[in-house]
Design a protein around this motif. Structure first.
Motif, PDB file in Angstrom:
ATOM      1  N   ASP A   1      46.239  92.972  26.933  1.00 32.82           N
ATOM      2  CA  ASP A   1      47.633  92.944  27.390  1.00 32.82           C
ATOM      3  C   ASP A   1      48.119  94.351  27.730  1.00 32.82           C
ATOM      4  O   ASP A   1      48.786  94.573  28.748  1.00 32.82           O
ATOM      5  CB  ASP A   1      48.546  92.353  26.299  1.00 32.82           C
ATOM      6  CG  ASP A   1      48.269  90.874  26.090  1.00 32.82           C
ATOM      7  OD1 ASP A   1      47.348  90.353  26.762  1.00 32.82           O
ATOM      8  OD2 ASP A   1      48.945  90.252  25.256  1.00 32.82           O
ATOM      9  N   GLU A   2      47.776  95.299  26.865  1.00 37.83           N
ATOM     10  CA  GLU A   2      48.240  96.667  27.109  1.00 37.83           C
ATOM     11  C   GLU A   2      47.559  97.259  28.335  1.00 37.83           C
ATOM     12  O   GLU A   2      48.184  97.969  29.140  1.00 37.83           O
ATOM     13  CB  GLU A   2      48.013  97.542  25.873  1.00 37.83           C
ATOM     14  CG  GLU A   2      48.802  98.830  25.969  1.00 37.83           C
ATOM     15  CD  GLU A   2      48.704  99.699  24.729  1.00 37.83           C
ATOM     16  OE1 GLU A   2      48.125  99.271  23.721  1.00 37.83           O
ATOM     17  OE2 GLU A   2      49.201 100.849  24.811  1.00 37.83           O
TER      18      GLU A   2
ATOM     19  N   SER B   1      49.231  95.770  31.406  1.00 36.80           N
ATOM     20  CA  SER B   1      50.618  96.172  31.671  1.00 36.80           C
ATOM     21  C   SER B   1      50.771  97.662  31.961  1.00 36.80           C
ATOM     22  O   SER B   1      51.824  98.085  32.445  1.00 36.80           O
ATOM     23  CB  SER B   1      51.526  95.762  30.497  1.00 36.80           C
ATOM     24  OG  SER B   1      51.064  96.378  29.325  1.00 36.80           O
TER      25      SER B   1
ATOM     26  N   ASP C   1      49.511  84.109  33.974  1.00 35.82           N
ATOM     27  CA  ASP C   1      50.136  84.867  32.871  1.00 35.82           C
ATOM     28  C   ASP C   1      49.654  86.316  32.868  1.00 35.82           C
ATOM     29  O   ASP C   1      50.446  87.256  32.723  1.00 35.82           O
ATOM     30  CB  ASP C   1      49.766  84.256  31.516  1.00 35.82           C
ATOM     31  CG  ASP C   1      50.578  83.013  31.241  1.00 35.82           C
ATOM     32  OD1 ASP C   1      51.553  82.770  31.994  1.00 35.82           O
ATOM     33  OD2 ASP C   1      50.216  82.281  30.297  1.00 35.82           O
ATOM     34  N   ALA C   2      48.322  86.464  33.011  1.00 35.13           N
ATOM     35  CA  ALA C   2      47.757  87.824  33.000  1.00 35.13           C
ATOM     36  C   ALA C   2      48.298  88.616  34.190  1.00 35.13           C
ATOM     37  O   ALA C   2      48.649  89.805  34.057  1.00 35.13           O
ATOM     38  CB  ALA C   2      46.233  87.756  33.047  1.00 35.13           C
TER      39      ALA C   2
ATOM     40  N   MET D   1      51.635  90.037  33.698  1.00 32.49           N
ATOM     41  CA  MET D   1      51.706  91.210  32.810  1.00 32.49           C
ATOM     42  C   MET D   1      51.480  92.508  33.585  1.00 32.49           C
ATOM     43  O   MET D   1      51.828  93.589  33.130  1.00 32.49           O
ATOM     44  CB  MET D   1      50.626  91.114  31.733  1.00 32.49           C
ATOM     45  CG  MET D   1      51.021  90.267  30.569  1.00 32.49           C
ATOM     46  SD  MET D   1      49.660  90.280  29.407  1.00 32.49           S
ATOM     47  CE  MET D   1      49.645  88.556  29.006  1.00 32.49           C
TER      48      MET D   1
END
Ligand code: DGY
Length: 319
Positions: A197-198, A201, A223-224, A227
């Motif tokens: 996730d980090e 983003s 979803d990815a 981000m």
């Protein structure tokens, strides 16, 4: 003594065939078309060894057609086309071709990073369309790479080789991988390890360099993508189904991300219709390892694996 029989299910460079012919009776499909199943199965019926391409599905049906098969030597580093557990259960050794395509694939990934961030496909299409154009201060501005973060998903040999190239362009390196890279590699690259996730983003460019498996199927879905930053780019030189291609087309159309460059496709050779008209999508036909030197090295490594096993040695690069 009768020689073992090797069936080569796709066209491969001659040096690979020459090595095989020294120790075996070799039957090779000689067309660039995918081998028809009936022809393949007829040949597999008496095969001791098979040399396969990534366009072959080595599944139970393949194995059933080849009752004497001892080994499958895949001419690719990726082996998602092979049902490895079924091969193991049938006592069939599987090999792939790691190492020899690392540089070619990393070169192509870097080329795609440059193409998509500098809008090169779009520029080429403009010229070829014969559209009027004039140098202008604000014409077709892209994104520079210096000081930008490259987030690499899958930090194996190809990921590291890409990172080395990207460092030469002044990029910062972040990666997501099950295990950390060796400390000296991390230090050389100044690389930081992030959770997915980090990484998504915070990266300016996300490059997919991980193997395809159930765990990475649609790793990059809607979803990815949401981000990622709206000015970020996605590059995929790994395997198509890691990305939900329909979701990517929507994300590119709606400006969720700035652009994507794909060398591989979810339903290869088909390409998601929605991507075709998008100027912010760079699309090339699975060219990662497509250099004369690399394809020759892949074929000869696959052949050397077969020769090793025929000679009673261990395979060189078993899966
Ligand atoms: C591989 O070897 O897995 C590549 O995708 C071939 O280019």
């Amino acid at each position: 003594m009768t020689k073992p029989r090797v069936v080569v299910t796709g066209r491969i460079p001659e040096p690979g065939l020459d090595l095989l012919r020294e120790v075996a009776d070799v039957w090779a499909w000689t067309s660039d078309e995918v081998i028809p199943t009936e022809v393949r199965d007829e040949q597999l019926a008496t095969a001791d060894y098979a040399v396969t391409l990534l366009t072959d599905r080595v599944d139970q049906a393949f194995l059933d057609a080849a009752p004497a098969l001892r080994m499958v030597a895949n001419v690719a580093v990726g082996y998602n086309n092979i049902d490895v557990p079924a091969c193991r259960a049938g006592g069939v050794t599987v090999t792939n071709t790691p190492g020899v395509l690392t540089d070619a694939t990393a070169d192509l990934a870097m080329a795609l990073v440059l193409m998509v961030t500098r809008r090169l496909g779009e520029g080429e299409r403009l010229i070829r369309a014969g559209a009027p154009w004039q140098w202008g201060m604000f014409m077709m501005l892209g994104t520079g790479l210096q000081g930008r973060r490259l987030g690499i998903v899958g930090m194996g040999a190809i990921g590291v080789a890409l990172a080395d190239r990207a460092r030469a362009f002044g990029m910062e390196i972040a990666y997501h991988n099950r295990s950390a890279v060796a400390p000296e590699v991390a230090e050389r690259l100044g690389a930081i390890r992030l959770d997915l996730d980090e990484l998504l983003s915070t990266s300016d460019v996300v490059s997919l360099n991980c193997p395809y498996s159930e765990a990475t199927h649609h790793l990059i879905d809607a979803d990815a993508l949401s981000m990622m930053r709206s000015d970020a780019f996605l590059v995929n030189t790994a395997r198509g189904p890691i990305v939900d291609e329909a979701a990517l087309a929507v994300a590119l159309r709606d400006g969720v991300i700035a652009g994507a460059a794909l060398d591989v496709f979810e339903r290869e050779p088909a390409v998601e219709e929605g991507l075709l008209a998008l100027d912010n999508a760079v699309l090339v036909p699975h060219l990662g390892s497509a250099t004369i030197e690399t394809r020759t090295a892949m074929a000869t490594l696959a052949a050397r694996n077969v020769v090793a096993v025929i000679s009673g040695d261990d395979p060189i690069t078993p899966v």
